[in-house]
Design a protein around this motif. Structure first.
Motif, PDB file in Angstrom:
ATOM      1  N   SER A  81       2.691   6.522   7.280  1.00 58.02           N
ATOM      2  CA  SER A  81       2.093   6.191   8.566  1.00 58.02           C
ATOM      3  C   SER A  81       3.028   6.654   9.690  1.00 58.02           C
ATOM      4  CB  SER A  81       1.863   4.685   8.652  1.00 58.02           C
ATOM      5  OG  SER A  81       1.235   4.364   9.863  1.00 58.02           O
ATOM      6  N   GLY A 106      -3.071   8.214  -2.989  1.00 56.59           N
ATOM      7  CA  GLY A 106      -3.429   8.537  -1.610  1.00 56.59           C
ATOM      8  C   GLY A 106      -2.272   8.676  -0.651  1.00 56.59           C
ATOM      9  N   MET A 107      -1.034   8.608  -1.150  1.00 61.12           N
ATOM     10  CA  MET A 107       0.134   8.711  -0.271  1.00 61.12           C
ATOM     11  C   MET A 107       0.454  10.183  -0.026  1.00 61.12           C
ATOM     12  SD  MET A 107       3.776   6.821  -0.710  1.00 61.12           S
ATOM     13  CE  MET A 107       4.886   6.660   0.663  1.00 61.12           C
ATOM     14  N   ARG A 108      -0.177  10.728   1.029  1.00 60.94           N
ATOM     15  CA  ARG A 108       0.009  12.125   1.412  1.00 60.94           C
ATOM     16  C   ARG A 108       0.138  12.203   2.919  1.00 60.94           C
ATOM     17  NH1 ARG A 108      -4.652  12.551  -1.792  1.00 60.94           N
ATOM     18  NH2 ARG A 108      -4.190  13.363  -3.841  1.00 60.94           N
ATOM     19  N   ALA A 109       0.777  13.275   3.374  1.00 63.59           N
ATOM     20  CA  ALA A 109       0.861  13.515   4.806  1.00 63.59           C
ATOM     21  C   ALA A 109       0.888  15.011   5.059  1.00 63.59           C
ATOM     22  CB  ALA A 109       2.098  12.838   5.399  1.00 63.59           C
ATOM     23  N   GLU A 159       0.842  -1.201   0.000  1.00 68.13           N
ATOM     24  CA  GLU A 159       0.000   0.000   0.000  1.00 68.13           C
ATOM     25  C   GLU A 159       0.878   1.252   0.000  1.00 68.13           C
ATOM     26  OE1 GLU A 159      -3.829  -1.524   2.543  1.00 68.13           O
ATOM     27  OE2 GLU A 159      -2.016  -0.991   3.658  1.00 68.13           O
ATOM     28  N   HIS A 160       0.493   2.233  -0.817  1.00 71.98           N
ATOM     29  CA  HIS A 160       1.213   3.495  -0.893  1.00 71.98           C
ATOM     30  C   HIS A 160       0.628   4.436   0.156  1.00 71.98           C
ATOM     31  CE1 HIS A 160       2.876   1.886  -4.507  1.00 71.98           C
ATOM     32  NE2 HIS A 160       1.746   1.985  -5.191  1.00 71.98           N
ATOM     33  N   ARG A 161       1.377   4.608   1.258  1.00 74.72           N
ATOM     34  CA  ARG A 161       0.886   5.456   2.342  1.00 74.72           C
ATOM     35  C   ARG A 161       2.016   5.891   3.248  1.00 74.72           C
ATOM     36  NH1 ARG A 161      -2.643   1.842   6.283  1.00 74.72           N
ATOM     37  NH2 ARG A 161      -2.430   3.764   7.412  1.00 74.72           N
ATOM     38  N   ASP A 220       0.036   9.686   9.011  1.00 74.69           N
ATOM     39  CA  ASP A 220      -0.105  10.626   7.904  1.00 74.69           C
ATOM     40  C   ASP A 220      -0.198  12.077   8.375  1.00 74.69           C
ATOM     41  OD1 ASP A 220      -2.648  10.665   8.924  1.00 74.69           O
ATOM     42  OD2 ASP A 220      -3.631  10.036   7.070  1.00 74.69           O
ATOM     43  N   HIS A 274       2.240   7.942  -6.613  1.00 77.16           N
ATOM     44  CA  HIS A 274       1.933   7.529  -5.245  1.00 77.16           C
ATOM     45  C   HIS A 274       0.988   8.526  -4.575  1.00 77.16           C
ATOM     46  CE1 HIS A 274       5.959   5.199  -5.301  1.00 77.16           C
ATOM     47  NE2 HIS A 274       4.977   4.446  -5.737  1.00 77.16           N
ATOM     48  N   THR A 275       1.186   9.821  -4.845  1.00 74.13           N
ATOM     49  CA  THR A 275       0.303  10.841  -4.274  1.00 74.13           C
ATOM     50  C   THR A 275      -1.121  10.655  -4.775  1.00 74.13           C
ATOM     51  OG1 THR A 275       2.147  12.392  -4.098  1.00 74.13           O
ATOM     52  CG2 THR A 275      -0.062  13.331  -4.016  1.00 74.13           C
ATOM     53  N   TYR A 326      10.468   4.731  -2.423  1.00 75.32           N
ATOM     54  CA  TYR A 326       9.629   5.870  -2.076  1.00 75.32           C
ATOM     55  C   TYR A 326      10.497   7.100  -1.863  1.00 75.32           C
ATOM     56  CZ  TYR A 326       5.574   2.895  -1.365  1.00 75.32           C
ATOM     57  OH  TYR A 326       4.533   2.016  -1.552  1.00 75.32           O
TER      58      TYR A 326
END
Length: 146
Positions: free
Chosen positions: A45, A138-141, A41-43, A47, A134-135, A69
């Motif tokens: 953690s 949903g890979m955002r923080a 999963e692209h995330r 976030d 990736h963004t 990444y």
């Protein structure tokens, strides 16, 4: 003499506006952010993170996945004084240290990097991202500096 007293008062006022003590001797606050996971999963953690100005941090970036990444935030990079980036080997010992401004860090699968920095400006940085793909997945923080 009046001028000397005024200059001394101004100097003391300016000195008290800044943090007291030697910031190079400060014990760092350690924070970990994981990029991706073993499931692919692209995330990020967690976030979201909340940091404080004037406090030394070690942001430990871990990539336990099989993907490469990036960790980057132009806003955060502009709001901190970067002390160093430490690349850790498989035995958790430093294999390299990088000094100077940091804009983006690439983490290969299974790698760990520690970014030592001191936030010097407040703000909300919602631009923490990896790659565009990736963004979009949903890979955002977000990082808040208070």
């Amino acid at each position: 003499m009046k001028t000397t007293g005024l200059a001394l008062a101004l100097a003391l006022a300016c000195a008290s506006a800044y943090g007291a003590g030697d910031l190079t001797r400060q014990e760092p606050t350690r924070v970990t952010m994981v990029l991706g996971n073993a499931k692919g999963e692209h995330r990020f953690s967690p976030d979201s993170l909340t940091l404080e100005t004037g406090k030394l941090y070690v942001l430990r970036l871990e990539n336990p996945s099989a993907n490469e990444y990036y960790f980057g935030s132009q806003g955060l990079a502009d709001a901190v004084y970067s002390r160093k980036v430490v690349v850790l080997g498989p035995d958790a010992k430093a294999v390299a240290e990088v000094y100077g401004p940091v804009r983006r860090v690439e983490l290969k699968p299974g790698s760990v990097v520690e970014w030592w920095f001191l936030p010097v400006r407040t703000g909300r940085f919602e631009d923490v991202m990896s790659t565009r793909t990736h963004t979009e997945a949903g890979m955002r923080a977000t990082i808040d500096v208070k």
